[in-house]
Enzyme design. Structure first.
Site, PDB file in Angstrom:
ATOM      1  N   CYS A 114      17.144  -2.451  12.178  1.00  0.00           N
ATOM      2  CA  CYS A 114      17.756  -1.421  11.321  1.00  0.00           C
ATOM      3  C   CYS A 114      17.925  -0.091  12.052  1.00  0.00           C
ATOM      4  O   CYS A 114      18.716   0.751  11.627  1.00  0.00           O
ATOM      5  CB  CYS A 114      16.934  -1.214  10.054  1.00  0.00           C
ATOM      6  SG  CYS A 114      16.881  -2.688   9.024  1.00  0.00           S
ATOM      7  N   HIS A 250      19.324   5.862   7.301  1.00  0.00           N
ATOM      8  CA  HIS A 250      19.407   4.418   7.109  1.00  0.00           C
ATOM      9  C   HIS A 250      19.220   4.152   5.618  1.00  0.00           C
ATOM     10  O   HIS A 250      18.336   4.716   4.983  1.00  0.00           O
ATOM     11  CB  HIS A 250      18.320   3.728   7.923  1.00  0.00           C
ATOM     12  CG  HIS A 250      18.184   2.273   7.626  1.00  0.00           C
ATOM     13  ND1 HIS A 250      19.273   1.431   7.571  1.00  0.00           N
ATOM     14  CD2 HIS A 250      17.094   1.516   7.346  1.00  0.00           C
ATOM     15  CE1 HIS A 250      18.853   0.211   7.277  1.00  0.00           C
ATOM     16  NE2 HIS A 250      17.535   0.233   7.136  1.00  0.00           N
ATOM     17  N   ASN A 280      20.889  -2.761   1.841  1.00  0.00           N
ATOM     18  CA  ASN A 280      20.446  -2.480   3.201  1.00  0.00           C
ATOM     19  C   ASN A 280      21.279  -3.339   4.163  1.00  0.00           C
ATOM     20  O   ASN A 280      21.122  -4.551   4.204  1.00  0.00           O
ATOM     21  CB  ASN A 280      18.953  -2.804   3.322  1.00  0.00           C
ATOM     22  CG  ASN A 280      18.390  -2.503   4.698  1.00  0.00           C
ATOM     23  OD1 ASN A 280      19.133  -2.299   5.657  1.00  0.00           O
ATOM     24  ND2 ASN A 280      17.071  -2.491   4.791  1.00  0.00           N
TER      25      ASN A 280
HETATM   26  O1  UT7 Z   1      15.503  -1.695   6.708  1.00  0.00           O
HETATM   27  C1  UT7 Z   1      14.223  -1.892   7.194  1.00  0.00           C
HETATM   28  C2  UT7 Z   1      13.277  -1.154   6.414  1.00  0.00           C
HETATM   29  N1  UT7 Z   1      13.012  -1.826   5.160  1.00  0.00           N
HETATM   30  C3  UT7 Z   1      12.602  -1.091   4.179  1.00  0.00           C
HETATM   31  O2  UT7 Z   1      12.561   0.098   4.342  1.00  0.00           O
HETATM   32  C4  UT7 Z   1      12.093  -1.726   2.909  1.00  0.00           C
HETATM   33  C5  UT7 Z   1      10.813  -1.065   2.546  1.00  0.00           C
HETATM   34  N2  UT7 Z   1      10.200  -1.494   1.314  1.00  0.00           N
HETATM   35  C6  UT7 Z   1      10.752  -1.329   0.115  1.00  0.00           C
HETATM   36  O3  UT7 Z   1      11.855  -0.867   0.000  1.00  0.00           O
HETATM   37  C7  UT7 Z   1       9.932  -1.648  -1.102  1.00  0.00           C
HETATM   38  O4  UT7 Z   1       8.583  -1.862  -0.713  1.00  0.00           O
HETATM   39  C8  UT7 Z   1      10.430  -2.868  -1.904  1.00  0.00           C
HETATM   40  C9  UT7 Z   1      11.735  -2.521  -2.606  1.00  0.00           C
HETATM   41  C10 UT7 Z   1      10.618  -4.037  -0.973  1.00  0.00           C
HETATM   42  C11 UT7 Z   1       9.402  -3.246  -2.982  1.00  0.00           C
HETATM   43  O5  UT7 Z   1       9.101  -2.141  -3.801  1.00  0.00           O
HETATM   44  P1  UT7 Z   1       7.576  -1.819  -4.161  1.00  0.00           P
HETATM   45  O6  UT7 Z   1       7.588  -0.717  -5.113  1.00  0.00           O
HETATM   46  O7  UT7 Z   1       6.869  -1.584  -2.854  1.00  0.00           O
HETATM   47  O8  UT7 Z   1       7.129  -3.119  -4.890  1.00  0.00           O
HETATM   48  P2  UT7 Z   1       5.930  -4.109  -4.503  1.00  0.00           P
HETATM   49  O9  UT7 Z   1       6.215  -4.790  -3.219  1.00  0.00           O
HETATM   50  O10 UT7 Z   1       4.670  -3.351  -4.624  1.00  0.00           O
HETATM   51  O11 UT7 Z   1       6.029  -5.163  -5.667  1.00  0.00           O
HETATM   52  C12 UT7 Z   1       5.702  -4.821  -6.968  1.00  0.00           C
HETATM   53  C13 UT7 Z   1       5.794  -6.077  -7.816  1.00  0.00           C
HETATM   54  C14 UT7 Z   1       5.092  -7.270  -7.198  1.00  0.00           C
HETATM   55  O12 UT7 Z   1       4.467  -7.959  -8.264  1.00  0.00           O
HETATM   56  P3  UT7 Z   1       2.864  -7.849  -8.472  1.00  0.00           P
HETATM   57  O13 UT7 Z   1       2.277  -8.410  -7.203  1.00  0.00           O
HETATM   58  O14 UT7 Z   1       2.600  -6.405  -8.662  1.00  0.00           O
HETATM   59  O15 UT7 Z   1       2.656  -8.685  -9.674  1.00  0.00           O
HETATM   60  C15 UT7 Z   1       6.221  -8.124  -6.673  1.00  0.00           C
HETATM   61  O16 UT7 Z   1       5.927  -9.501  -6.701  1.00  0.00           O
HETATM   62  O17 UT7 Z   1       7.165  -6.429  -7.948  1.00  0.00           O
HETATM   63  C16 UT7 Z   1       7.315  -7.828  -7.658  1.00  0.00           C
HETATM   64  N3  UT7 Z   1       8.635  -8.046  -7.107  1.00  0.00           N
HETATM   65  C17 UT7 Z   1       9.715  -8.225  -7.879  1.00  0.00           C
HETATM   66  N4  UT7 Z   1       9.870  -8.286  -9.217  1.00  0.00           N
HETATM   67  C18 UT7 Z   1      11.106  -8.472  -9.701  1.00  0.00           C
HETATM   68  C19 UT7 Z   1       9.025  -8.088  -5.821  1.00  0.00           C
HETATM   69  N5  UT7 Z   1      10.350  -8.303  -5.745  1.00  0.00           N
HETATM   70  C20 UT7 Z   1      10.796  -8.404  -7.016  1.00  0.00           C
HETATM   71  C21 UT7 Z   1      12.069  -8.609  -7.570  1.00  0.00           C
HETATM   72  N6  UT7 Z   1      12.166  -8.624  -8.925  1.00  0.00           N
HETATM   73  N7  UT7 Z   1      13.178  -8.765  -6.840  1.00  0.00           N
END
Ligand code: UT7
Length: 323
Positions: A114, A250, A280
């Site tokens: 990225c 980005h 992304n």
């Molecule tokens: O380009 C390279 C760089 N990449 C990035 O910068 C991405 C960086 N990370 C992010 O953007 C975020 O961490 C995400 C968007 C990937 C996730 O957001 P988050 O607020 O960090 O959520 P999380 O990973 O803490 O997940 C929260 C909950 C989890 O459930 P539990 O374990 O709390 O029960 C996930 O399983 O959300 C769940 N979850 C979803 N739920 C519905 C994860 N993906 C989904 C989904 N729909 N698509």
């Protein structure tokens, strides 16, 4: 008198197929509301079957050539930033070179995931400052849809396909930060974090593999490292956040973009945001945002821009330039 790499053209291409968040509700335990609120993404474009990264790149390149009012043979070099080249080799850049009918100069790919566009722009700047090239086309192009695990809701809803292109040309400046062109660069990587964002396959492991990400961990590194690299790049140019007209980040997650802007002391009306429409697009996201930002009338000649990106590696960096 100082040589500067000055932007003379910009362009982009997005594949026709647009996929709204709601479409994922059919096949995954997810909702439009979750995707929108956790990432800011509303839709993304996916390449058609058979449409490759170099196809997207060549279309963006043509758009940029038209914007600059030059022909392909006026270029000395093409650099493509991508992690999703059509083939293992040759480079996507040589495919673009052939597609454009460019019969001189040289072309190669840069792979910093990225952060690839920032690294490619740094390469273009170095070629220009060292006198090895006068005009360089720098393209970010990706088809991340090809490396998605469609059963992993934590990643497959976040990425999209697309391409953006920038042409930089050697021009003479005064050597001050009032010059147009690239004013400073800051590049970093730290391979100790290679396992929080990676593809679990590749040529020497005998499979194509899928993107794997520990989202929370990447998120934590992103805000901190992006604000730091942007600040360092600005300092190298003798500038600070208050001098910035546009941050062109980005486009991974609106919350990362907002958090970084906050750390830089900038309001969101100084940030070009396209993540809602593109998702992304990895190395393509910054040149896409530059092109869209220009088309929207946000980015104007003379504006001070800072671009910043982070991705797998981890690799991250920033470029400060005056448009
Ligand atoms: O380009 C390279 C760089 N990449 C990035 O910068 C991405 C960086 N990370 C992010 O953007 C975020 O961490 C995400 C968007 C990937 C996730 O957001 P988050 O607020 O960090 O959520 P999380 O990973 O803490 O997940 C929260 C909950 C989890 O459930 P539990 O374990 O709390 O029960 C996930 O399983 O959300 C769940 N979850 C979803 N739920 C519905 C994860 N993906 C989904 C989904 N729909 N698509």
């Amino acid at each position: 008198m100082t040589t500067r790499a000055v932007v003379i053209g910009v362009g982009h291409y997005l594949p026709e197929r647009i996929v709204e968040n709601a479409e994922f509700e059919q096949s995954l335990d997810t909702t439009d509301d979750w995707i929108r609120s956790r990432s800011g993404i509303e839709r993304r474009h996916f390449a058609a079957e058979g449409q490759t990264t170099s196809d997207l790149a060549a279309r963006a390149a043509r758009d940029a050539l038209q914007d600059a009012g030059i022909e392909a043979d006026d270029l000395d070099a093409i650099i493509v930033a991508t992690s999703t080249a059509d083939l293992t080799f040759p480079s996507a850049a040589t495919m673009v070179q052939a597609e454009l009918g460019m019969t001189r100069g040289f072309a190669f790919d840069v792979q910093a995931v990225c952060a690839g566009f920032v690294f490619a722009l740094a390469n273009a700047n170095a070629l220009i400052l060292s006198g090895q090239a006068k005009r360089v086309m720098v393209i970010g192009a990706e088809t991340f849809s090809r490396i998605m695990d469609w059963s992993d809701r934590g990643t497959c809803v976040l990425f999209g396909d697309g391409a953006g292109a920038l042409i930089v040309e050697a021009q003479t400046g005064n050597g001050t930060n009032a010059d147009r062109g690239i004013l400073s660069i800051d590049l970093n990587s730290d391979g100790r974090h290679r396992d929080i964002l990676y593809v679990d396959g590749g040529v020497s492991t005998n499979s194509i593999g899928f993107l794997r990400m520990e989202g929370k961990e990447v998120f934590r590194h992103a805000v901190e490292k992006l604000a730091a690299t942007a600040t360092t790049a600005l300092e190298k140019a003798g500038l600070n956040g208050s001098d910035v007209d546009w941050v062109v980040p980005h486009q991974a997650n609106i919350r990362i973009i907002q958090g970084t802007a906050r750390k830089l002391g900038l309001d969101m009306d100084h940030v070009v945001v396209t993540v809602q429409d593109h998702g992304n697009t990895s190395a393509a996201s910054i040149p896409l945002a530059l092109s869209v930002g220009k088309d929207r009338g946000q980015i104007k000649p003379g504006d001070l821009l800072v671009t910043e990106a982070i991705g797998g590696g981890l690799a991250w960096g920033a470029v400060v330039l005056r448009w």
